[in-house]
Design an enzyme around this catalytic site. Structure first.
Site, PDB file in Angstrom:
ATOM      1  N   HIS A   1       0.888  -1.155   0.000  1.00 18.63           N
ATOM      2  CA  HIS A   1       0.000   0.000   0.000  1.00 18.63           C
ATOM      3  C   HIS A   1       0.933   1.212   0.000  1.00 18.63           C
ATOM      4  O   HIS A   1       1.381   1.677   1.060  1.00 18.63           O
ATOM      5  CB  HIS A   1      -0.895   0.024   1.232  1.00 18.63           C
ATOM      6  CG  HIS A   1      -1.590  -1.277   1.513  1.00 18.63           C
ATOM      7  ND1 HIS A   1      -2.410  -1.897   0.596  1.00 18.63           N
ATOM      8  CD2 HIS A   1      -1.580  -2.074   2.609  1.00 18.63           C
ATOM      9  CE1 HIS A   1      -2.890  -3.013   1.126  1.00 18.63           C
ATOM     10  NE2 HIS A   1      -2.388  -3.147   2.337  1.00 18.63           N
TER      11      HIS A   1
ATOM     12  N   ARG B   1      -5.270   1.648  12.536  1.00 19.64           N
ATOM     13  CA  ARG B   1      -6.076   1.853  11.336  1.00 19.64           C
ATOM     14  C   ARG B   1      -6.783   3.208  11.351  1.00 19.64           C
ATOM     15  O   ARG B   1      -6.929   3.854  10.312  1.00 19.64           O
ATOM     16  CB  ARG B   1      -7.098   0.724  11.191  1.00 19.64           C
ATOM     17  CG  ARG B   1      -7.689   0.611   9.799  1.00 19.64           C
ATOM     18  CD  ARG B   1      -8.557  -0.613   9.646  1.00 19.64           C
ATOM     19  NE  ARG B   1      -9.761  -0.540  10.462  1.00 19.64           N
ATOM     20  CZ  ARG B   1     -10.892  -1.184  10.192  1.00 19.64           C
ATOM     21  NH1 ARG B   1     -10.968  -1.970   9.137  1.00 19.64           N
ATOM     22  NH2 ARG B   1     -11.936  -1.071  10.976  1.00 19.64           N
TER      23      ARG B   1
ATOM     24  N   TYR C   1      -6.194   0.487  -3.031  1.00 18.46           N
ATOM     25  CA  TYR C   1      -7.586   0.630  -2.642  1.00 18.46           C
ATOM     26  C   TYR C   1      -8.050   2.072  -2.450  1.00 18.46           C
ATOM     27  O   TYR C   1      -9.215   2.313  -2.119  1.00 18.46           O
ATOM     28  CB  TYR C   1      -7.914  -0.197  -1.392  1.00 18.46           C
ATOM     29  CG  TYR C   1      -7.067   0.028  -0.171  1.00 18.46           C
ATOM     30  CD1 TYR C   1      -7.172   1.176   0.597  1.00 18.46           C
ATOM     31  CD2 TYR C   1      -6.180  -0.956   0.255  1.00 18.46           C
ATOM     32  CE1 TYR C   1      -6.417   1.358   1.741  1.00 18.46           C
ATOM     33  CE2 TYR C   1      -5.420  -0.787   1.391  1.00 18.46           C
ATOM     34  CZ  TYR C   1      -5.542   0.375   2.142  1.00 18.46           C
ATOM     35  OH  TYR C   1      -4.791   0.548   3.270  1.00 18.46           O
TER      36      TYR C   1
ATOM     37  N   HIS D   1     -10.951  -7.010  -1.222  1.00 21.02           N
ATOM     38  CA  HIS D   1     -10.116  -6.635  -0.079  1.00 21.02           C
ATOM     39  C   HIS D   1     -10.026  -7.720   0.982  1.00 21.02           C
ATOM     40  O   HIS D   1      -8.940  -8.113   1.410  1.00 21.02           O
ATOM     41  CB  HIS D   1     -10.644  -5.341   0.558  1.00 21.02           C
ATOM     42  CG  HIS D   1      -9.836  -4.880   1.723  1.00 21.02           C
ATOM     43  ND1 HIS D   1     -10.078  -5.310   3.028  1.00 21.02           N
ATOM     44  CD2 HIS D   1      -8.782  -4.042   1.796  1.00 21.02           C
ATOM     45  CE1 HIS D   1      -9.209  -4.734   3.842  1.00 21.02           C
ATOM     46  NE2 HIS D   1      -8.412  -3.955   3.123  1.00 21.02           N
TER      47      HIS D   1
ATOM     48  N   HIS E   1      -6.735 -10.098   1.407  1.00 18.34           N
ATOM     49  CA  HIS E   1      -6.334 -10.273   2.801  1.00 18.34           C
ATOM     50  C   HIS E   1      -7.125 -11.439   3.400  1.00 18.34           C
ATOM     51  O   HIS E   1      -8.330 -11.569   3.158  1.00 18.34           O
ATOM     52  CB  HIS E   1      -6.665  -9.022   3.624  1.00 18.34           C
ATOM     53  CG  HIS E   1      -5.873  -7.804   3.245  1.00 18.34           C
ATOM     54  ND1 HIS E   1      -6.461  -6.654   2.779  1.00 18.34           N
ATOM     55  CD2 HIS E   1      -4.552  -7.549   3.283  1.00 18.34           C
ATOM     56  CE1 HIS E   1      -5.531  -5.740   2.550  1.00 18.34           C
ATOM     57  NE2 HIS E   1      -4.362  -6.260   2.836  1.00 18.34           N
TER      58      HIS E   1
ATOM     59  N   GLU F   1      -5.954 -12.255   9.137  1.00 13.96           N
ATOM     60  CA  GLU F   1      -4.832 -11.470   9.647  1.00 13.96           C
ATOM     61  C   GLU F   1      -4.915 -11.250  11.149  1.00 13.96           C
ATOM     62  O   GLU F   1      -3.909 -11.288  11.849  1.00 13.96           O
ATOM     63  CB  GLU F   1      -4.787 -10.107   8.940  1.00 13.96           C
ATOM     64  CG  GLU F   1      -3.680  -9.190   9.415  1.00 13.96           C
ATOM     65  CD  GLU F   1      -3.681  -7.844   8.709  1.00 13.96           C
ATOM     66  OE1 GLU F   1      -2.764  -7.041   8.987  1.00 13.96           O
ATOM     67  OE2 GLU F   1      -4.577  -7.594   7.883  1.00 13.96           O
TER      68      GLU F   1
ATOM     69  N   HIS G   1      -1.184 -12.431   4.462  1.00 12.84           N
ATOM     70  CA  HIS G   1      -0.984 -12.541   5.915  1.00 12.84           C
ATOM     71  C   HIS G   1      -1.220 -13.965   6.435  1.00 12.84           C
ATOM     72  O   HIS G   1      -0.278 -14.646   6.809  1.00 12.84           O
ATOM     73  CB  HIS G   1      -1.832 -11.537   6.699  1.00 12.84           C
ATOM     74  CG  HIS G   1      -1.563 -10.111   6.351  1.00 12.84           C
ATOM     75  ND1 HIS G   1      -0.298  -9.576   6.366  1.00 12.84           N
ATOM     76  CD2 HIS G   1      -2.392  -9.108   5.961  1.00 12.84           C
ATOM     77  CE1 HIS G   1      -0.343  -8.307   6.003  1.00 12.84           C
ATOM     78  NE2 HIS G   1      -1.610  -7.997   5.741  1.00 12.84           N
TER      79      HIS G   1
ATOM     80  N   ASP H   1       3.912  -4.258   2.334  1.00 12.80           N
ATOM     81  CA  ASP H   1       2.624  -3.915   2.921  1.00 12.80           C
ATOM     82  C   ASP H   1       2.535  -2.444   3.337  1.00 12.80           C
ATOM     83  O   ASP H   1       2.402  -1.560   2.507  1.00 12.80           O
ATOM     84  CB  ASP H   1       2.335  -4.845   4.095  1.00 12.80           C
ATOM     85  CG  ASP H   1       0.890  -4.772   4.570  1.00 12.80           C
ATOM     86  OD1 ASP H   1       0.117  -3.996   4.003  1.00 12.80           O
ATOM     87  OD2 ASP H   1       0.530  -5.494   5.505  1.00 12.80           O
TER      88      ASP H   1
END
Length: 459
Positions: A61, A86, A125, A212, A237, A240, A274, A325
């Site tokens: 990302h 996040r 994204y 995603h 993903h 994770e 992950h 990542d």
């Protein structure tokens, strides 16, 4: 172009006096070993000490590189976790403009090349404006990633991301996330718009599809995304965080890996990112599919994700690759070292993945070059005729490699030294790193500095 190497890692093992000829497109046209050294050196355009295949960075990302170091303070919550990190990321997203995203991506790709990666698989994204309004060109930000790759020269596999919901209960996307959101119909148009830029990029460029996660995509849309991907790269993903596993199990009646394998034909074009929360049975089942486990050991350590069951997975024939990542650090050698050390710490052992025939470094390096190429949908990862000339050179003059031969070269690179051993990198025959520095370093770094000066003030 011809490259002569004193020693090179070929699919059949280490060879001496290797001559590699690269065609005008960027593929390896011919390859020979044990050639007459004096004659080969005289005809070669480049003479290098140690030549290796350069891997693909299979999960990135790019924009998150610009917030590295900004999330290391404790918040108001009693426990700082992935979920609190996040929220910081979402706030940072609100201030990013298209020019910023392009500049940051070029800088990240330059760093990847200097670390020894030849390809960027970008899990992209961020699609819309901060309030969720699409840009006039729906795929505007995908095109910015493509433009960055023209600046850096790196091989690109772009993965536009389908992101629908804020959780398995299909709650609306919140602040930050709203820049990601599309229903499948609009996503398909965005993907079409992103694909339209490929003729303007180098011929080794590719595109795939990335639903995603099981939290963010509905079951019908996931089936549509799989169909849209066809045989091309399909990344997602998976498993994770413990909270994620619990949410999926409560909503869908099974743990994420179990549910996915029971409901989809997971195959070699899949890359599951992950997978740090899997049971032994899930680990075995995923290994049997031939899909790639996309590991990001530095980020997984940074975010407290957990430890991937790598020893068991590899023992069952599982395939894996690595990516940077969150891009908090971009280091090929450190990703591999962190992976191996996580296995040692958990199992209280040493040389966890080594075999009687191949050292730890050799096992890891060959796994990630093969796995990264597979995940990128890129014919690379091996120095062989017909493959893209994705190549890296290690500094044979380094004291760390003085008198070192065979597998010990990789062991020294990964465990005793670092990416400063990387002197040269070619991506599909493009010579982008020379003497350890990217050929456009000054201009890319200057633009990045300007962007970061403003972003730090605003954030």
């Amino acid at each position: 172009m011809k490259i002569y190497a004193d020693t090179a890692l070929l699919p059949e093992g280490w060879k001496s006096n290797v001559l590699v000829e690269i065609d005008k497109v960027g593929r390896i046209a011919s390859l020979s070993s044990d050639v007459e050294a004096a004659k080969a050196k005289a005809t070669a355009d480049h003479r290098v000490p140690i030549l290796l295949p350069a891997p693909a960075n299979l999960h990135s990302h790019a924009f998150q590189r610009a917030m590295a170091g900004m999330s290391e303070r404790r918040g108001a919550e009693a426990l700082d976790t992935f979920w609190t990190w996040r929220q910081i990321m979402y706030r940072f997203l609100d201030i990013l403009k298209p020019d910023d995203i392009e500049t940051i991506a070029a800088f990240v790709q330059m760093e990847m090349l200097e670390a020894g990666y030849a390809c960027n698989v970008e899990f992209h994204y961020v699609h819309h404006q901060p309030d969720g309004t699409p840009y006039a060109a729906l795929a505007e930000l995908s095109h910015r990633i493509g433009a960055a790759s023209l600046d850096s020269g790196i091989g690109l596999t772009l993965l536009p991301v389908l992101y629908q919901y804020g959780g398995c209960d299909k709650r609306p996307l919140g602040p930050g996330q709203i820049r990601f959101g599309n229903d499948f119909e609009r996503f398909a148009k965005l993907h079409q718009g992103a694909t339209a830029m490929l003729p303007n990029l180098p011929v080794d460029s590719a595109i795939g599809v990335a639903p995603h996660s099981l939290r963010a995509v509905g079951q019908d849309a996931l089936r549509d995304a799989v169909q849209l991907a066809g045989s091309g790269p399909l990344h997602m993903h998976l498993a994770e965080q413990v909270k994620e596993v619990e949410e999926v199990e409560a909503a869908w009646g099974a743990r994420p890996t179990d549910w996915l394998l029971a409901n989809h034909q997971v195959a070699e074009n899949w890359c599951l990112i992950h997978c740090t929360q899997m049971t032994d049975a899930e680990t075995d089942a995923l290994a049997a599919t031939g899909a790639i486990a996309g590991l990001c050991p530095i980020t997984e350590s940074s975010l407290g994700d957990g430890i991937f069951n790598g020893v068991r997975y590899l023992s069952k024939g599982g395939r894996l690759g690595v990516g940077s990542d969150s891009n908090i650090r971009i280091s090929l050698s450190e990703e591999l070292r962190t992976f191996e050390y996580s296995q040692r710490l958990r199992d209280r052992c040493r040389a966890s993945v080594a075999t009687t025939e191949r050292s730890t470094g050799r096992v890891l390096f060959e796994a990630v070059t093969a796995g990264g190429a597979q995940a990128a949908g890129r014919k690379s990862g091996r120095i062989e005729e017909g493959a893209w000339a994705d190549l890296l050179v290690l500094d044979g003059k380094s004291l760390m490699l003085d008198g070192v031969k065979g597998d010990e070269i990789l062991d020294m690179f990964i465990f005793a030294a670092d990416d400063r051993l990387v002197t040269d990198v070619w991506s599909a025959g493009r010579h982008l790193v020379k003497d350890g520095c990217h050929v456009a370093s000054d201009s890319i770094r200057s633009r990045y500095r300007e962007v970061m000066t403003r972003l730090r003030q605003e954030f």
